[in-house]
Design a protein around this motif. Structure first.
Motif, PDB file in Angstrom:
ATOM      1  N   ALA A  89      30.077  28.562  38.233  1.00 54.70           N
ATOM      2  CA  ALA A  89      30.496  29.400  39.266  1.00 54.70           C
ATOM      3  C   ALA A  89      29.590  31.031  39.204  1.00 54.70           C
ATOM      4  O   ALA A  89      29.488  31.283  40.190  1.00 54.70           O
ATOM      5  CB  ALA A  89      31.897  29.854  39.115  1.00 54.70           C
ATOM      6  N   TYR A  90      29.323  31.173  38.143  1.00 53.80           N
ATOM      7  CA  TYR A  90      28.448  32.382  37.866  1.00 53.80           C
ATOM      8  C   TYR A  90      27.342  32.088  38.477  1.00 53.80           C
ATOM      9  O   TYR A  90      26.749  33.020  39.308  1.00 53.80           O
ATOM     10  CB  TYR A  90      28.529  32.921  36.404  1.00 53.80           C
ATOM     11  CG  TYR A  90      28.030  34.342  35.960  1.00 53.80           C
ATOM     12  CD1 TYR A  90      29.153  35.248  35.975  1.00 53.80           C
ATOM     13  CD2 TYR A  90      26.888  34.869  36.233  1.00 53.80           C
ATOM     14  CE1 TYR A  90      28.692  36.678  35.674  1.00 53.80           C
ATOM     15  CE2 TYR A  90      26.432  36.037  36.077  1.00 53.80           C
ATOM     16  CZ  TYR A  90      27.436  37.127  35.745  1.00 53.80           C
ATOM     17  OH  TYR A  90      26.998  38.394  35.583  1.00 53.80           O
ATOM     18  N   ALA A  91      26.723  31.326  37.974  1.00 44.89           N
ATOM     19  CA  ALA A  91      25.150  31.100  38.559  1.00 44.89           C
ATOM     20  C   ALA A  91      25.276  30.895  40.105  1.00 44.89           C
ATOM     21  O   ALA A  91      24.525  31.518  40.815  1.00 44.89           O
ATOM     22  CB  ALA A  91      24.552  29.521  37.953  1.00 44.89           C
ATOM     23  N   LEU A  92      26.326  30.157  40.618  1.00 42.35           N
ATOM     24  CA  LEU A  92      26.264  30.099  42.185  1.00 42.35           C
ATOM     25  C   LEU A  92      26.677  31.168  42.545  1.00 42.35           C
ATOM     26  O   LEU A  92      25.874  31.474  43.934  1.00 42.35           O
ATOM     27  CB  LEU A  92      27.585  28.958  42.384  1.00 42.35           C
ATOM     28  CG  LEU A  92      27.806  28.628  43.812  1.00 42.35           C
ATOM     29  CD1 LEU A  92      26.475  27.803  44.343  1.00 42.35           C
ATOM     30  CD2 LEU A  92      29.127  27.800  43.975  1.00 42.35           C
ATOM     31  N   ALA A 150      30.023  38.218  40.351  1.00 46.58           N
ATOM     32  CA  ALA A 150      29.953  37.037  39.909  1.00 46.58           C
ATOM     33  C   ALA A 150      31.051  36.749  38.712  1.00 46.58           C
ATOM     34  O   ALA A 150      31.580  35.576  38.690  1.00 46.58           O
ATOM     35  CB  ALA A 150      28.515  36.801  39.300  1.00 46.58           C
ATOM     36  N   SER A 151      31.437  37.962  38.140  1.00 44.16           N
ATOM     37  CA  SER A 151      32.301  37.788  37.070  1.00 44.16           C
ATOM     38  C   SER A 151      33.650  37.361  37.584  1.00 44.16           C
ATOM     39  O   SER A 151      34.266  36.629  36.808  1.00 44.16           O
ATOM     40  CB  SER A 151      32.297  38.812  36.445  1.00 44.16           C
ATOM     41  OG  SER A 151      31.165  39.390  35.538  1.00 44.16           O
ATOM     42  N   ALA A 152      33.879  37.841  38.743  1.00 51.77           N
ATOM     43  CA  ALA A 152      35.286  37.401  39.421  1.00 51.77           C
ATOM     44  C   ALA A 152      35.287  36.029  39.803  1.00 51.77           C
ATOM     45  O   ALA A 152      36.259  35.394  39.531  1.00 51.77           O
ATOM     46  CB  ALA A 152      35.556  38.414  40.423  1.00 51.77           C
ATOM     47  N   VAL A 153      34.182  35.470  40.542  1.00 51.65           N
ATOM     48  CA  VAL A 153      34.009  34.215  40.821  1.00 51.65           C
ATOM     49  C   VAL A 153      34.089  33.416  39.488  1.00 51.65           C
ATOM     50  O   VAL A 153      34.829  32.219  39.793  1.00 51.65           O
ATOM     51  CB  VAL A 153      32.896  34.167  41.430  1.00 51.65           C
ATOM     52  CG1 VAL A 153      32.518  32.807  42.033  1.00 51.65           C
ATOM     53  CG2 VAL A 153      32.566  34.960  42.536  1.00 51.65           C
TER      54      VAL A 153
END
Length: 459
Positions: free
Chosen positions: A72-75, A307-310
């Motif tokens: 998810a972070y990478a996305l 990205a951390s939240a995602v």
């Protein structure tokens, strides 16, 4: 990542890209053979690390992020959102609000104001900044086992700091704290639920009783231990401390520790949303895309990785914070592993164990030798030998008062307190329980090798 996870990420990336397919093409810079060679260099350089993700790494607080968090972070990084303002991260800001609400619900907060941060240090800074605004000029008090960041933060904020002596279990001493409170100079008491050295849990429930008699704020630093509120196998004493969290004024927890997240992902929660008034500020350009409250209006920190939240949101969907769920069971396994390691250490001829068993998942012990100095040297040798067997531990310089009074005879006769270098394990991976026999066999073998011709009993 596994091939399957790469495939899932690739599929999700195509789905994300499809949402912007109506735009004119804007291809990304190509990655050619030169880029491939550089990435291979990166892979080679990264091998110069301890195997943090493997269960045989049982040293510092390094827990691998869950695969879904990594994906998810990478996305999200293909968008690279900034959660300081809605302009920079609309979807990720919404996911952050939901993720923080899940943390607040886990702590049974009836209402809250909060957000993610780059880590526990900044989250604690923010909590103590708010405390300083509400109790101007008054001192911060924390246990002598609290993280050193609190004394540093107090210095940055220009507030006096007092270290409260801890007891033989590493918990904040209540009598010493009350003595400080009687001066009426303490504005905030930092209560640590899971110290980073030995995993001790301050008696929050009892400190709340002191708050009824003295006027001070309570900030809970649960950066490391906060998620253990979900564990069902804590002692009644430890359980009482966690159950009292909803009554604290502010709470810090780090999802990048036990929350299975990449670094850096911390979080701050306030019980009273009215503290949001302290953040009021104006920006000439950032906040015109929406009239809704945005995270930049309730945060000291500016640019933050959306990205951390995602990644946190995605992990919470897969592993919700419910008692008895898979996430909670992982914490319970870590605690069980720590108790079992403590039991084996106590029965070993090679080690001294502290007076109190681990409250969470951190275990420390001393090498059996006649003096603290000899014990320290032996611990270093065992540490080095264990590493040759692919068992990676940590070393910690700790007070001898954490051990029974007669552990070192010379000290017991003189009633003297000093420090001793101990071996230490953080058993924060759920699989550590399954690997405990492996860890124990390697530790025993290392100890047996280095203690040849060394007295096993103190003289």
């Amino acid at each position: 990542m596994s091939d399957r996870l790469f495939q899932l990420l690739n599929d999700a990336q195509h789905r994300l890209d499809a949402g912007f397919s109506h735009l004119p093409p804007n291809p990304a810079p190509p990655l050619d053979e030169a880029a491939s060679a550089i990435l291979h260099q990166v892979a080679d350089r990264l091998q110069d690390n301890y195997p943090y993700a493997h269960p045989l790494y049982a040293g510092q607080m390094l827990k691998p992020p869950h695969p879904i968090a990594r994906a998810a972070y990478a996305l999200a990084m293909s968008v690279n959102p900034n959660n300081h303002a809605l302009d920079g991260g609309r979807a990720s800001s919404s996911m952050e609000v939901e993720a923080v609400s899940a943390l607040a619900k886990m702590f049974h907060l009836p209402q809250h104001l909060g957000h993610l941060s780059s880590g526990g240090t900044f989250a604690n800074l923010e909590a103590l900044w708010v405390a300083g605004q509400l109790t101007p000029g008054k001192a911060i008090a924390a246990s002598d086992q609290a993280h050193y960041t609190h004394s540093r933060i107090s210095s940055v904020l220009g507030l006096p700091f007092h270290a409260v002596p801890s007891d033989a279990s590493g918990r904040m001493g209540l009598a010493a704290l009350e003595h400080l409170l009687e001066t009426s100079n303490i504005g905030t008491v930092v209560v640590t639920l899971g110290t980073t050295a030995i995993g001790s849990v301050d008696p929050l429930d009892q400190i709340l009783l002191l708050q009824q008699r003295y006027n001070f704020r309570i900030h809970v630093d649960a950066a490391y231990g906060g998620y253990f509120t979900l564990a069902a196998n804590l002692t009644p004493e430890t359980r009482a401390a966690f159950d009292a969290i909803p009554h604290a004024d502010s709470i810090v927890i780090d999802p990048h520790k036990h929350g299975l997240q990449p670094y850096g992902c911390g979080s701050i929660l306030f019980r009273d949303p009215a503290v949001g008034r302290l953040y009021k500020h104006d920006s000439p350009y950032t906040y015109f895309s929406s009239k809704d409250l945005h995270l930049g209006e309730i945060s000291l920190e500016c640019s933050r990785a959306g990205a951390s939240a995602v990644a946190l949101w995605a992990t919470q969907q897969l592993l919700p914070y419910v008692p008895g769920g898979a996430f909670a069971q992982g914490l319970e396994s870590s605690h069980t592993a720590a108790l079992e390691l403590y039991r084996r250490l106590a029965q070993s001829n090679h080690f001294f164990t502290p007076s109190h068993p681990p409250q969470l998942d951190i275990v420390f012990w001393a090498a059996k030798a006649p003096t603290p100095e000899a014990s320290s040297a032996l611990a270093q040798a065992i540490f080095d030998e264990a590493a040759t067997r692919d068992l990676h531990l940590a070393l910690a310089k700790l007070s001898t008062r954490f051990f029974p009074h007669d552990t070192w005879k010379d000290l017991s006769r003189s009633n003297q307190e000093t420090t001793v270098t101990c071996l230490r394990s953080v058993l924060m991976k759920p699989e550590h329980l399954l690997w405990l026999d492996q860890l124990w066999q390697r530790l025993q073998a290392a100890a047996e090798k280095v203690t040849v011709n060394t007295p096993l009993e103190p003289t």
